[in-house]
Motif scaffolding. Structure first.
Motif, PDB file in Angstrom:
ATOM      1  N   ALA A 450      41.497  36.494  37.510  1.00 57.89           N
ATOM      2  CA  ALA A 450      41.213  37.941  37.553  1.00 57.89           C
ATOM      3  C   ALA A 450      40.059  38.269  36.612  1.00 57.89           C
ATOM      4  O   ALA A 450      39.174  39.078  36.929  1.00 57.89           O
ATOM      5  N   ASP A 503      36.002  40.188  49.948  1.00 55.20           N
ATOM      6  CA  ASP A 503      36.447  41.562  49.691  1.00 55.20           C
ATOM      7  C   ASP A 503      35.344  42.592  49.943  1.00 55.20           C
ATOM      8  O   ASP A 503      35.555  43.790  49.745  1.00 55.20           O
ATOM      9  N   ASP A 533      40.306  44.061  42.077  1.00 53.75           N
ATOM     10  CA  ASP A 533      41.556  44.241  42.817  1.00 53.75           C
ATOM     11  C   ASP A 533      41.874  45.715  43.028  1.00 53.75           C
ATOM     12  O   ASP A 533      42.314  46.121  44.104  1.00 53.75           O
TER      13      ASP A 533
END
Ligand code: ADP
Length: 673
Positions: A450, A503, A533
């Motif tokens: 992340a 994404d 995210d």
């Protein structure tokens, strides 16, 4: 070494002398010898209260241009800002709202105090003051090892150094196991010292005796036979009582908010006289604090009156039920302190304790980090904390930071920290684990996927990197790379890039085979300072909103969209409440973007609905007390959610613009927060 001998203008020398700083403390002298006044990079790993602020000031005042002070905690940032702003002729600025975008008025300040997130955000938004910096001081640099903010700190420092190679870096650290690794990374001289202005001894209480690390013992008998009482609490109460009766103040650390409040309640029953005794003892000892009257008889009244004024101030700062309980307890000389309190209440408790208007604070470990609240005696009742599935030992560094709060310069002859053990067996365990052990080494958390996704996107979106190779180049300046002999991040960064392309946040560059660039969406995600995210989640919800009948798109919809993201903090959902929130979600399902029969993480989503409901009721005019009462959250929890909501609604609004979805409830909800 004397302040007057330093390369400082006379007005600064006067200023420091007025503050009581004439002769340097040994670690400060060592920092000067290491080059802190000559533009040299210095890492100082020295204990609490050994005068780190002065070291920072020396660097900032002798630097050849504007300075930046990076500070992890907002409460602490305010304190430092006020301190720097008092320096003669110094114009200081502060930028600590963790998440909003860069404020342009910081250009031209002599010193800017900011959190690392704020500096990172300023860099991403192209703030020009960042490029002019001559000196950067990083406080609590050991937080490099913290998940989430650690990587932000190391990437930010790497970027600052790459963009301004001549910038002086001064890093201040708690005493950790490997400060030399931090110094290596920053090409800095290391100043390492255990010197403290007040002696500190650490001990463990078991079986009526405290055994200290200076080979002394103290007998502290406690009647723990009554099965209706908790033995550790009775021992804590006795240790606190002893310190206060002796003219000192005490901090007691426990492992939960509820325990902090319960212990305060337990101690408040006997504290009032203790505060008065403390005042009397100070006077009797000829203590020269200067604030106390010489008349011992008057001191009893003074101390009682002091505690009463604290209670009054707490009530004025917000009339919540928690605030009222806190005020009642403070009126008897004892406060509790935890993250559920409003930030005003927390700040008032800290200040009143420093001003010696409170005898005792019962706190969760959060109080140990940073804020300056020294006490005669620190009692660590709980050394374990509940962590999801069971109890875990607290990190050594955290316990050391609690212990380091003991000993008030100029007031206490010594400081004492006592860990409470259940018996001889546990005494040995605590002794080995905390008293004789070194704090943990600081290790980078950059490799976390992340973190890599976040910082890879930021590097590309800001134009610092335009290919995988350039991202790797940028990461070569991190603490991670300096700590890892073969920091081969290629595979992980490749994965991060591939997932960001999937994404829709990055895309192959049009004109260069190996090149990558941020899409308009990726650029906005980076500027808004949300994680990739969260950006992806918000965009998916925006697509659903687009297909909803406009009359069903309400402020509740807006709150659900932002609450169901990793950047919002979760709100605990108790079993009793679960059915109620479930019914609520069913009733209002037409306004929600998630179809409850298809939610991937149903429990997590239900928690988000709870947070969204709280926020929706807040903008509809519910009071803090009503929300605290109904949803069993602390005023401080409500505060932090409102603040995050403000940031995330703004971010969602900007993303809605990019993807072309009309969603006016985002800005209307935001304007009412
Ligand atoms: P920390 O290392 O915890 O940041 P501070 O910088 O807040 O510690 O210093 C603790 C206290 O010591 C402050 O009140 C400060 O004014 C005082 N102090 C710092 N250096 C000196 C000195 N050389 N002589 C006297 N007092 C000092």
């Amino acid at each position: 070494m004397r302040v007057a001998d330093l390369p400082l203008a006379p007005e600064y020398v006067d200023h420091f002398e007025q503050e009581g700083i004439e002769e340097l403390y040994p670690p400060q002298t060592a920092a000067v010898d290491a080059g802190v006044c000559d533009g040299g990079n210095v890492v100082a790993a020295i204990p609490t209260a050994s005068g780190k602020t002065f070291v920072a000031e020396l660097a900032l005042l002798t630097a050849d241009g504007p300075g930046l002070y990076v500070c992890p905690l907002r409460a602490l940032a305010r304190e430092k800002f006020e301190e720097f702003d008092r320096l003669p002729g110094v114009d200081a600025g502060i930028s600590t709202g963790d998440y909003d975008s860069a404020a342009s008025d910081l250009a031209g300040k002599d010193v800017v105090v900011a959190t690392s997130e704020k500096v990172d955000s300023a860099i991403r938004n192209g703030a020009d003051w960042v490029g002019d910096l001559a000196c950067v001081v990083v406080d609590e640099v050991h937080l490099l090892g913290a998940e989430g903010r650690g990587p932000t700190l190391e990437v930010t420092l790497a970027t600052l150094r790459r963009e301004a190679p001549a910038v002086q870096i001064v890093a201040l650290s708690a005493t950790v196991d490997n400060p030399e690794d931090i110094a290596d990374w920053l090409d800095a001289e290391l100043v390492e010292s255990t010197w403290r202005p007040v002696d500190l001894r650490i001990g463990v209480h078991a079986d009526d005796t405290v055994r200290f690390d200076d080979d002394t013992e103290a007998s502290v008998p406690v009647d723990t036979a009554d099965p209706a009482t908790n033995a550790d609490t009775e021992v804590t109460a006795e240790l606190v009582r002893g310190a206060v009766a002796d003219g000192g103040q005490a901090l007691a650390f426990v492992n939960s908010r509820r325990e902090a409040e319960a212990l305060a309640d337990r101690l408040a029953d006997e504290r009032l006289t203790a505060v008065a005794d403390a005042a009397a003892a100070d006077t009797a000892a000829g203590d020269d604090v200067g604030e106390r009257s010489d008349d011992t008889a008057a001191d009893d009244t003074d101390a009682t009156a002091d505690a009463a004024t604290v209670a009054e101030e707490l009530r004025e700062a917000g009339g919540t039920e928690t605030g009222e309980r806190l005020a009642e307890s403070a009126a008897r000389g004892v406060a509790f302190h935890h993250a559920g309190l409003s930030s005003d209440h927390r700040a008032l408790v800290e200040r009143a304790f420093r001003e010696r208007r409170l005898a005792v604070i019962c706190a969760t470990p959060t109080l140990a980090a940073g804020v300056n609240v020294p006490a005669r005696r620190v009692v660590v009742r709980d050394q374990q904390r509940y962590a999801g599935s069971g109890y875990e030992w607290l990190p050594v560094l955290e316990v050391h930071q609690m212990c380091g709060r003991a000993g008030r310069p100029h007031l206490d002859p010594y400081g004492e920290a006592v860990l409470v053990a259940a018996g001889e067996g546990e005494r040995t365990e605590l002794w080995d684990r905390y008293v004789t052990a070194d704090a943990e080494a600081v290790e980078s958390k950059l490799r976390d996927p992340a973190a890599l996704r976040t910082h890879t996107l930021a590097l590309v979106a800001t134009g610092f990197a335009g290919s995988q190779a350039e991202v790797l180049d940028a990461f070569a300046g991190t603490f991670y790379a300096s700590r890892t002999p073969n920091p081969d991040l290629g595979g992980d960064v490749g994965d991060a890039i591939a997932s960001l392309v999937d994404d829709g946040l990055l895309a192959p560059a049009a004109d260069d085979d190996a090149g990558i660039e941020a899409t308009p969406l990726g650029e906005q995600v980076s500027r808004q300072y949300v994680t990739p995210d969260t950006g992806v989640r918000i965009v998916a919800s925006l697509r659903t909103v687009e297909a909803m009948p406009p009359e069903k798109v309400t402020e509740l919809t807006a709150f659900e969209v932002i609450c169901d993201t990793p950047d919002m903090v979760d709100t605990y959902l108790g079993n009793a409440e679960r059915a109620e929130i479930y019914q609520f979600a069913r009733r209002r399902s037409a306004e929600l973007t998630t179809d409850m029969t298809h939610a991937d993480d149903f429990e997590g989503w239900l928690e988000s609905v709870k947070t969204a409901r709280i926020l929706a009721e807040w903008v509809d005019g519910a009071s803090v007390d009503e929300l605290v009462e109904t949803y069993r959250i602390g005023p401080g929890d409500l505060e932090s959610r409102i603040e995050r909501a403000e940031w995330l609604l703004g971010a969602a609004d900007a993303l809605a613009d990019v993807v072309g979805v009309s969603f006016p409830a985002l800005s209307s909800a935001r304007s009412k927060l």
